[in-house]
Design an enzyme around this catalytic site. Structure first.
Site, mmCIF file in Angstrom:
data_model
loop_
_atom_site.group_PDB
_atom_site.id
_atom_site.type_symbol
_atom_site.label_atom_id
_atom_site.label_comp_id
_atom_site.label_asym_id
_atom_site.label_seq_id
_atom_site.Cartn_x
_atom_site.Cartn_y
_atom_site.Cartn_z
ATOM 1 N N TYR A 53 -17.787 4.454 12.883
ATOM 2 C CA TYR A 53 -16.432 3.958 12.624
ATOM 3 C C TYR A 53 -16.046 2.816 13.571
ATOM 4 O O TYR A 53 -16.146 1.647 13.229
ATOM 5 C CB TYR A 53 -15.386 5.091 12.648
ATOM 6 N N GLY A 101 0.851 -1.205 0.000
ATOM 7 C CA GLY A 101 0.000 0.000 0.000
ATOM 8 C C GLY A 101 0.879 1.244 0.000
ATOM 9 O O GLY A 101 0.661 2.191 0.754
HETATM 10 P P1 NAI Z 1 -4.869 5.363 0.796
HETATM 11 O O1 NAI Z 1 -6.125 5.196 0.018
HETATM 12 O O2 NAI Z 1 -4.144 6.648 0.669
HETATM 13 O O3 NAI Z 1 -3.815 4.204 0.449
HETATM 14 C C1 NAI Z 1 -4.206 2.923 0.112
HETATM 15 C C2 NAI Z 1 -3.059 2.161 -0.522
HETATM 16 O O4 NAI Z 1 -3.464 0.806 -0.726
HETATM 17 C C3 NAI Z 1 -2.632 2.679 -1.896
HETATM 18 O O5 NAI Z 1 -1.229 2.554 -2.024
HETATM 19 C C4 NAI Z 1 -3.325 1.706 -2.857
HETATM 20 O O6 NAI Z 1 -2.700 1.578 -4.131
HETATM 21 C C5 NAI Z 1 -3.204 0.437 -2.062
HETATM 22 N N1 NAI Z 1 -4.163 -0.602 -2.448
HETATM 23 C C6 NAI Z 1 -5.516 -0.590 -2.368
HETATM 24 N N2 NAI Z 1 -6.022 -1.768 -2.782
HETATM 25 C C7 NAI Z 1 -4.958 -2.549 -3.118
HETATM 26 C C8 NAI Z 1 -4.820 -3.880 -3.612
HETATM 27 N N3 NAI Z 1 -5.872 -4.665 -3.812
HETATM 28 N N4 NAI Z 1 -3.574 -4.332 -3.860
HETATM 29 C C9 NAI Z 1 -2.480 -3.547 -3.663
HETATM 30 N N5 NAI Z 1 -2.554 -2.300 -3.175
HETATM 31 C C10 NAI Z 1 -3.777 -1.810 -2.917
HETATM 32 O O7 NAI Z 1 -5.270 5.065 2.306
HETATM 33 P P2 NAI Z 1 -4.683 5.460 3.728
HETATM 34 O O8 NAI Z 1 -5.638 6.423 4.348
HETATM 35 O O9 NAI Z 1 -3.250 5.776 3.681
HETATM 36 O O10 NAI Z 1 -4.918 4.089 4.493
HETATM 37 C C11 NAI Z 1 -3.893 3.185 4.816
HETATM 38 C C12 NAI Z 1 -4.214 2.543 6.159
HETATM 39 O O11 NAI Z 1 -4.202 3.557 7.167
HETATM 40 C C13 NAI Z 1 -5.607 1.888 6.213
HETATM 41 O O12 NAI Z 1 -5.534 0.712 6.969
HETATM 42 C C14 NAI Z 1 -6.423 2.938 6.957
HETATM 43 O O13 NAI Z 1 -7.529 2.398 7.615
HETATM 44 C C15 NAI Z 1 -5.379 3.441 7.937
HETATM 45 N N6 NAI Z 1 -5.692 4.718 8.581
HETATM 46 C C16 NAI Z 1 -6.129 5.794 7.853
HETATM 47 C C17 NAI Z 1 -6.475 6.973 8.490
HETATM 48 C C18 NAI Z 1 -6.963 8.158 7.721
HETATM 49 O O14 NAI Z 1 -7.538 9.072 8.334
HETATM 50 N N7 NAI Z 1 -6.753 8.240 6.435
HETATM 51 C C19 NAI Z 1 -6.351 7.115 9.959
HETATM 52 C C20 NAI Z 1 -5.797 5.950 10.622
HETATM 53 C C21 NAI Z 1 -5.511 4.791 9.950
HETATM 54 NA NA NA Z 2 -1.340 3.962 2.274
#
Ligand code: NAI
Ligand code: NA
Length: 394
Positions: A235, A48
């Site tokens: 959430y 990711g």
């Molecule tokens: P994001 O949408 O920016 O990043 C998601 C990443 O996952 C991207 O690199 C995307 O290409 C990849 N991805 C998605 N489906 C995929 C697949 N099938 N195969 C390979 N790669 C795949 O999301 P974000 O916000 O950075 O989230 C990352 C983690 O952080 C999640 O677990 C989220 O719940 C957690 N998180 C997010 C918060 C927020 O406020 N945005 C707060 C606390 C935790």
């Molecule tokens: Na990410």
């Protein structure tokens, strides 16, 4: 082509390569200014890795610790006249900067849930890096094709057991309205746990360990969220919260499996931030725009890169890893500060369409949203033709 934002609801259909590059180089500059992390990681796998917290983790590893990095993600490449998704251009920029600095950086674009992409990653590690000492698991996906059965699971963001009703905002228009979300079924809970729980994280670690590409004392970190009372029914106590419970339990299970190589798995609870994943969740954008206001006023606002740098520097690589009573690392500590939460909850009660421009940081929210897609940077001239057909160097 000349690329302008084309917004549909909470997503933007276009991305600007130069703007995405600016997003990445700003994060690299931040990291460089902060300096080197003592005893940081050396060979890092980020699952990711192309946007949000995962991209920031890759940048801090490379530019804060001279790490070799392998990034796995799922992004759409560009086509003639059709820009790629932002994570594609982010990776083009990241790899270019890393290679210029003499750092190893390679990427794998494909479905991380699949056996095929896991095998590809193992092959690349074996041929190039041999062993990995940090695995960051930062997937955010709405669906999963099960690697063994090919069954498709879709995640939902709904309350459990009881209808949820609260304020929400359309962050483009600034209209505050009431949203009513009906509770999900037990099957929807299970599907959401399938997609966003810890099953895939555990599969990754299982295969990495079986193939003997994890070094002794390796660490693996996945990201979770807790948040305030106002979002709890939708959430943390909702379908996605069940998935996060599962993810957090998986950390203990994985740690157990890594015992013989002195490895450890942790979940880090991160701060609410504008990412592609979070803008799709009702209620959260309103909470984030109030949170931004409160945190900026107190001088404790952070973006992904500030969060991850602080996570690495003060929690992961500074001796004993501090955790809460549930074994989680808390880098959401400033978000959850009682004075910040009191401020947000006071603003929450007051906020309307009429006063949101004043009492919330809606502008900060919008700016961050557009920057995810490479738009809104002063340094970029959006009237100039750019090459949309950029390739990841590899
Ligand atoms: P994001 O949408 O920016 O990043 C998601 C990443 O996952 C991207 O690199 C995307 O290409 C990849 N991805 C998605 N489906 C995929 C697949 N099938 N195969 C390979 N790669 C795949 O999301 P974000 O916000 O950075 O989230 C990352 C983690 O952080 C999640 O677990 C989220 O719940 C957690 N998180 C997010 C918060 C927020 O406020 N945005 C707060 C606390 C935790
Ligand atoms: Na990410």
């Amino acid at each position: 082509m000349i690329i302008k934002p084309r917004v549909r609801g909470f997503i933007c259909l276009t991305a600007h390569p130069e703007g995405c590059e600016k997003n990445v180089t700003d994060q690299i500059d931040f990291t460089r200014l902060k300096g080197k992390i003592a005893d940081g990681p050396k060979n890092v796998l980020v699952i990711g890795a192309s946007t949000g917290f995962g991209l920031a983790s890759r940048i801090v590893s490379a530019f804060g610790s001279d790490s070799s990095t392998i990034g796995v993600f799922f992004e759409k490449p560009p086509m003639e006249g059709k820009p790629a998704t932002p994570g594609w251009y982010n990776t083009v920029a990241f790899e270019k900067e890393a290679h210029e600095k003499g750092l190893y950086a390679k990427s794998i674009n494909g479905d991380a849930f699949s056996n095929e992409i896991k095998q590809k990653t193992i092959d690349l590690i074996k041929s190039d890096l041999k062993k990995i000492d940090l695995v960051i698991y930062s997937l955010a996906s709405p669906r999963k094709v099960h690697p063994d059965t090919q069954q498709v699971y879709n995640s939902v963001i709904k309350p459990i057991g009881k209808t949820f009703e609260n304020k929400t905002v359309d962050f483009h228009s600034g209209t505050v309205s009431n949203v009513v979300i009906e509770p999900c079924t037990e099957e929807e809970v299970n599907n959401t746990v399938e997609v966003m729980g810890g099953d895939d994280w555990e599969r990754w670690i299982d295969i990495l360990k079986k193939e003997d590409v994890l070094s002794s004392e390796c660490l693996t970190i996945a990201y979770s969220y807790v948040g305030p009372e106002v979002t709890t029914p939708i959430y943390r106590n909702g379908s996605i919260g069940r998935a996060k419970d599962h993810l957090e339990q998986s950390a203990f299970k994985i740690s157990e499996k890594l015992k013989d190589i002195d490895g450890k798995a942790y979940v880090s609870v991160n701060k609410a931030l504008v990412t592609q994943a979070s803008s799709a969740i009702p209620v959260i954008p309103l909470y984030i725009s109030l949170l931004y206001k409160a945190m900026k006023e107190e001088g404790v606002h952070e973006g992904c890169i500030e969060q991850i740098y602080r996570l690495f520097e003060t929690k992961l690589f500074s001796g004993e890893i501090p955790t809460d009573e549930k074994g989680r690392i808390r880098i959401d500590d400033w978000e959850m500060r009682p004075d910040i939460q009191a401020k947000v909850s006071q603003l929450w009660d007051k906020v309307t369409t009429e006063n949101i421009g004043e009492i919330a940081d809606l502008e900060g929210y919008r700016n961050d949203f557009f920057k995810l897609f490479g738009f809104g940077y002063d340094a970029v001239d959006y009237d100039v033709d750019v090459n949309e057909l950029q390739e990841i160097p590899g």
